[in-house]
Design an enzyme around this catalytic site. Structure first.
Site, PDB file in Angstrom:
ATOM      1  N   MET A  13      10.441  -3.806 -38.450  1.00 49.81           N
ATOM      2  CA  MET A  13      10.502  -3.571 -39.882  1.00 49.81           C
ATOM      3  C   MET A  13       9.362  -4.311 -40.480  1.00 49.81           C
ATOM      4  O   MET A  13       9.137  -5.641 -39.818  1.00 49.81           O
ATOM      5  CB  MET A  13      11.788  -4.237 -40.416  1.00 49.81           C
ATOM      6  CG  MET A  13      13.157  -3.301 -39.958  1.00 49.81           C
ATOM      7  SD  MET A  13      13.214  -1.743 -40.920  1.00 49.81           S
ATOM      8  CE  MET A  13      13.195  -2.297 -42.503  1.00 49.81           C
ATOM      9  N   CYS A  95      19.195  -3.504 -33.648  1.00 51.25           N
ATOM     10  CA  CYS A  95      18.670  -4.670 -34.478  1.00 51.25           C
ATOM     11  C   CYS A  95      19.712  -5.280 -34.826  1.00 51.25           C
ATOM     12  O   CYS A  95      20.696  -5.091 -35.466  1.00 51.25           O
ATOM     13  CB  CYS A  95      17.878  -3.835 -35.880  1.00 51.25           C
ATOM     14  SG  CYS A  95      17.202  -4.849 -36.839  1.00 51.25           S
ATOM     15  N   ASN A 208      12.558  -2.927 -22.757  1.00 49.45           N
ATOM     16  CA  ASN A 208      11.920  -3.578 -23.888  1.00 49.45           C
ATOM     17  C   ASN A 208      12.359  -5.021 -23.823  1.00 49.45           C
ATOM     18  O   ASN A 208      13.562  -5.430 -23.451  1.00 49.45           O
ATOM     19  CB  ASN A 208      12.283  -2.858 -25.172  1.00 49.45           C
ATOM     20  CG  ASN A 208      11.898  -3.511 -26.319  1.00 49.45           C
ATOM     21  OD1 ASN A 208      12.705  -3.833 -27.340  1.00 49.45           O
ATOM     22  ND2 ASN A 208      10.802  -3.866 -26.569  1.00 49.45           N
ATOM     23  N   GLY A 209      11.563  -5.903 -24.130  1.00 50.38           N
ATOM     24  CA  GLY A 209      11.977  -7.591 -24.220  1.00 50.38           C
ATOM     25  C   GLY A 209      11.139  -8.164 -23.348  1.00 50.38           C
ATOM     26  O   GLY A 209      11.027  -8.119 -21.965  1.00 50.38           O
ATOM     27  N   GLY A 210      10.387  -9.091 -23.874  1.00 53.39           N
ATOM     28  CA  GLY A 210       9.741 -10.272 -22.997  1.00 53.39           C
ATOM     29  C   GLY A 210       8.435  -9.599 -22.435  1.00 53.39           C
ATOM     30  O   GLY A 210       7.886 -10.691 -21.652  1.00 53.39           O
TER      31      GLY A 210
END
Length: 279
Positions: A13, A95, A208-210
């Site tokens: 966003m 989210c 996804n992530g890090g």
């Protein structure tokens, strides 16, 4: 390899708007791009849908992420999205923002209602001919066991045509942590993604992530289990926004095996931006 979905930039966003995606495409022709999350009701009730859905053709491959929890309104929104020729439609089930989880029950809160997500995904499948995917977390609040995650994946995949889940490898807390804290405080559990790959061999999973660098992406993609399986792709988020050159500038050669990258240096990128915007 070019044409494969090996790397993508996460929907964010106030970040992944058409202008940011233009910059990303100057750096990489093959990385998949995602829109910001667009709420289904916004699309249905706004007469100027170009404001939210238009993009120039050079931004392919590109996916549209939708927010919503009502199958009927999501179906209607996806029918409008389909007119724009996106390559994928994704549902936001990850989210943790108060603006999302607290309004109409969508975002990460939907993970607590897997049957509802299955119905939503079935509706999206009916409305479009392209792939429909789910972006989610490992868990939400106290519903954070591996067994509960498996239950979510099982119900959604069996109740719809979803074969691909993009998973932020952290749980999230809907209360008590800010969106930024939810991206950093809950521990990463990459092992759970590989366990899902083992336990659901007919499905595909993206991690996804890090992920901070292009080298991280290459290492994750190269990993294979004893059965010879690995993640379908890697999705990067803030690293692509904080340092787009380091994250995407060599992605085409390092990740997709292209002969060259679109931009030889930062100066070339800046010159291209200047030519477009005249600033």
């Amino acid at each position: 390899m070019a044409g494969s979905k090996l790397l993508s930039v996460a929907p964010m966003m106030d970040v992944t708007d058409v202008q940011f995606r233009h910059l990303a495409r100057l750096l990489s022709r093959h990385t998949w791009l995602y829109t910001e999350m667009v709420v289904d009701q916004t699309i249905r009730h706004n007469p100027v849908t170009d404001r939210f859905l238009w993009y120039p053709p050079e931004q392919h491959p590109i996916a549209c992420q939708l927010g919503g929890s009502n199958p009927s309104t999501l179906r209607e929104a996806a029918q409008i999205v389909a007119q724009y020729g996106y390559d994928e439609v994704n549902l936001n089930c990850g989210c943790p923002s108060d603006r999302v989880a607290g309004a109409g029950c969508f975002g990460a809160a939907l993970m607590l209602q897997p049957e509802a997500v299955a119905n939503c995904m079935a509706a999206l499948r009916e409305a479009t001919d392209v792939a429909v995917t789910v972006k989610c977390r490992l868990g939400v609040d106290q519903a954070d066991s591996y067994e509960e995650l498996c239950n979510f994946i099982k119900i959604v995949s069996e109740g719809s045509d979803v074969r691909h889940f993009i998973i932020h490898a952290r749980k999230c807390l809907l209360k008590g942590l800010s969106p930024h804290q939810n991206r950093t405080i809950p521990p990463l559990r990459y092992g759970w993604i590989h366990a899902l790959i083992r336990d659901f061999p007919d499905l595909e999973f993206s991690l996804n992530g890090g992920v901070k660098t292009c080298e991280d992406v290459r290492s994750i993609l190269d990993y294979r289990s004893p059965e010879g399986r690995g993640v379908r792709s890697v999705m990067v988020g803030r690293a692509a926004y904080d340092n787009p050159w380091n994250m995407l500038g060599k992605a085409d050669t390092m990740i997709f095996g292209a002969e060259s990258n679109p931009a030889a240096n930062r100066r070339q990128v800046m010159r291209s931006l200047h030519d477009v915007h005249g600033t």
